[in-house]
Design a protein around this motif. Sequence first.
Motif, PDB file in Angstrom:
ATOM      1  N   ASP A 168       0.826  -1.204   0.000  1.00  0.00           N
ATOM      2  CA  ASP A 168       0.000   0.000   0.000  1.00  0.00           C
ATOM      3  C   ASP A 168       0.863   1.259   0.000  1.00  0.00           C
ATOM      4  O   ASP A 168       0.594   2.218  -0.718  1.00  0.00           O
ATOM      5  CB  ASP A 168      -0.915  -0.026   1.223  1.00  0.00           C
ATOM      6  CG  ASP A 168      -1.794   1.210   1.314  1.00  0.00           C
ATOM      7  OD1 ASP A 168      -2.496   1.516   0.340  1.00  0.00           O
ATOM      8  OD2 ASP A 168      -1.780   1.881   2.366  1.00  0.00           O
ATOM      9  N   HIS A 169       1.947   1.258   0.791  1.00  0.00           N
ATOM     10  CA  HIS A 169       2.811   2.436   0.866  1.00  0.00           C
ATOM     11  C   HIS A 169       3.676   2.592  -0.380  1.00  0.00           C
ATOM     12  O   HIS A 169       4.164   3.691  -0.647  1.00  0.00           O
ATOM     13  CB  HIS A 169       3.700   2.355   2.110  1.00  0.00           C
ATOM     14  CG  HIS A 169       2.987   2.760   3.371  1.00  0.00           C
ATOM     15  ND1 HIS A 169       2.740   4.062   3.700  1.00  0.00           N
ATOM     16  CD2 HIS A 169       2.454   2.026   4.366  1.00  0.00           C
ATOM     17  CE1 HIS A 169       2.084   4.120   4.845  1.00  0.00           C
ATOM     18  NE2 HIS A 169       1.894   2.896   5.268  1.00  0.00           N
ATOM     19  N   CYS A 170       3.882   1.520  -1.127  1.00  0.00           N
ATOM     20  CA  CYS A 170       4.663   1.611  -2.363  1.00  0.00           C
ATOM     21  C   CYS A 170       3.802   1.960  -3.571  1.00  0.00           C
ATOM     22  O   CYS A 170       4.322   2.399  -4.596  1.00  0.00           O
ATOM     23  CB  CYS A 170       5.377   0.279  -2.638  1.00  0.00           C
ATOM     24  SG  CYS A 170       6.653  -0.149  -1.450  1.00  0.00           S
ATOM     25  N   SER A 171       2.496   1.748  -3.453  1.00  0.00           N
ATOM     26  CA  SER A 171       1.613   1.884  -4.611  1.00  0.00           C
ATOM     27  C   SER A 171       1.381   3.345  -4.987  1.00  0.00           C
ATOM     28  O   SER A 171       1.023   4.162  -4.127  1.00  0.00           O
ATOM     29  CB  SER A 171       0.266   1.213  -4.317  1.00  0.00           C
ATOM     30  OG  SER A 171      -0.627   1.418  -5.389  1.00  0.00           O
ATOM     31  N   PRO A 172       1.535   3.692  -6.241  1.00  0.00           N
ATOM     32  CA  PRO A 172       1.264   5.077  -6.668  1.00  0.00           C
ATOM     33  C   PRO A 172      -0.222   5.414  -6.705  1.00  0.00           C
ATOM     34  O   PRO A 172      -0.578   6.583  -6.820  1.00  0.00           O
ATOM     35  CB  PRO A 172       1.879   5.138  -8.068  1.00  0.00           C
ATOM     36  CG  PRO A 172       1.863   3.731  -8.547  1.00  0.00           C
ATOM     37  CD  PRO A 172       2.069   2.865  -7.340  1.00  0.00           C
ATOM     38  N   ILE A 173      -1.101   4.399  -6.620  1.00  0.00           N
ATOM     39  CA  ILE A 173      -2.543   4.661  -6.637  1.00  0.00           C
ATOM     40  C   ILE A 173      -3.157   4.512  -5.254  1.00  0.00           C
ATOM     41  O   ILE A 173      -4.375   4.505  -5.118  1.00  0.00           O
ATOM     42  CB  ILE A 173      -3.270   3.749  -7.642  1.00  0.00           C
ATOM     43  CG1 ILE A 173      -3.107   2.272  -7.252  1.00  0.00           C
ATOM     44  CG2 ILE A 173      -2.774   3.982  -9.052  1.00  0.00           C
ATOM     45  CD1 ILE A 173      -3.966   1.330  -8.069  1.00  0.00           C
ATOM     46  N   SER A 174      -2.321   4.398  -4.223  1.00  0.00           N
ATOM     47  CA  SER A 174      -2.842   4.303  -2.861  1.00  0.00           C
ATOM     48  C   SER A 174      -3.262   5.675  -2.356  1.00  0.00           C
ATOM     49  O   SER A 174      -2.592   6.678  -2.613  1.00  0.00           O
ATOM     50  CB  SER A 174      -1.786   3.711  -1.934  1.00  0.00           C
ATOM     51  OG  SER A 174      -2.151   3.877  -0.581  1.00  0.00           O
ATOM     52  N   ASP A 175      -4.370   5.728  -1.624  1.00  0.00           N
ATOM     53  CA  ASP A 175      -4.835   7.025  -1.116  1.00  0.00           C
ATOM     54  C   ASP A 175      -3.842   7.623  -0.126  1.00  0.00           C
ATOM     55  O   ASP A 175      -3.634   8.841  -0.111  1.00  0.00           O
ATOM     56  CB  ASP A 175      -6.220   6.885  -0.470  1.00  0.00           C
ATOM     57  CG  ASP A 175      -6.267   5.789   0.595  1.00  0.00           C
ATOM     58  OD1 ASP A 175      -5.285   5.036   0.704  1.00  0.00           O
ATOM     59  OD2 ASP A 175      -7.277   5.700   1.307  1.00  0.00           O
ATOM     60  N   THR A 176      -3.183   6.782   0.699  1.00  0.00           N
ATOM     61  CA  THR A 176      -2.207   7.310   1.654  1.00  0.00           C
ATOM     62  C   THR A 176      -0.998   7.898   0.936  1.00  0.00           C
ATOM     63  O   THR A 176      -0.475   8.942   1.332  1.00  0.00           O
ATOM     64  CB  THR A 176      -1.750   6.200   2.613  1.00  0.00           C
ATOM     65  OG1 THR A 176      -1.347   5.055   1.854  1.00  0.00           O
ATOM     66  CG2 THR A 176      -2.868   5.790   3.541  1.00  0.00           C
ATOM     67  N   THR A 177      -0.546   7.234  -0.119  1.00  0.00           N
ATOM     68  CA  THR A 177       0.597   7.743  -0.891  1.00  0.00           C
ATOM     69  C   THR A 177       0.239   9.042  -1.599  1.00  0.00           C
ATOM     70  O   THR A 177       1.024  10.001  -1.607  1.00  0.00           O
ATOM     71  CB  THR A 177       1.055   6.698  -1.919  1.00  0.00           C
ATOM     72  OG1 THR A 177       1.231   5.439  -1.276  1.00  0.00           O
ATOM     73  CG2 THR A 177       2.354   7.115  -2.581  1.00  0.00           C
TER      74      THR A 177
END
Length: 246
Positions: A168-177
């Motif tokens: 999740d933290h690596c994903s460019p489409i994650s809301d947190t990122t």
Amino acid sequence: MLYVGGFFGVDAWGGTDFGGDFIGAFGNTDAFIGLPWGAIISLVITVVYLLARRVVSLKEAMECVPKGFIAMVPPIIILTLAVSLKTMTGNLGAAEFVHDLMLGASGSLYKLLPAVIFVVACFLAFASGTSWGTFGILIPIVTAIFPASSSLLIIGISACLAGAVCGDHCSPISDTTIMASAGAQVEHLNHVSTQLPYAITVAAVSFITYIAAGFIQNVIISLAIGIVLTLAALFVIRAAVSEKDA
């Protein structure tokens, strides 16, 4: 969110079952109602606080509101596209595919399953941009594979949670990122690319540790192995950087 869930007596739907029940009210809440109201209340309190301290005038505070909305347009667009991609992935049957894949591997790779679960959770969270969605897919699979009496159950759930958060933290489409890069006012892909080396290094150490944990099944030894591998990785990175600088 507690107010919407009925902690103070009545929830947003007129029910009174969770009055004074913190956990029950939090489980009964609806984030789509609570979070916008929370944001509006926070905005009002912030404006009042800044006006009381005479940091800005009322006119300057009101001018900041549309500027804030304009600044959030790109993250909102990215989030909208990310949710669309997540929905498409779900409609294509990602949950069923991962379920069948994990059950097929549960026989021949039983001791290696924590490491396999960790990798699957990383890729699934990276592709979907959600750690909670990955929890919802993998945790029922993990509990179905490992019996309640097995120590591998705790290790498997740990691998699921850790892998999902990492992806999740690596994903460019994650809301947190997306919100992290928007809050720091940096280029979104720059934020993603600069945190990847750190996350991948820790993920590699965790993967090896989960392999050991599947065979050893001892928390103290597994933790010691993880610490040793982390220190070794730091020394290797330091040596590589020093050689490059030289």
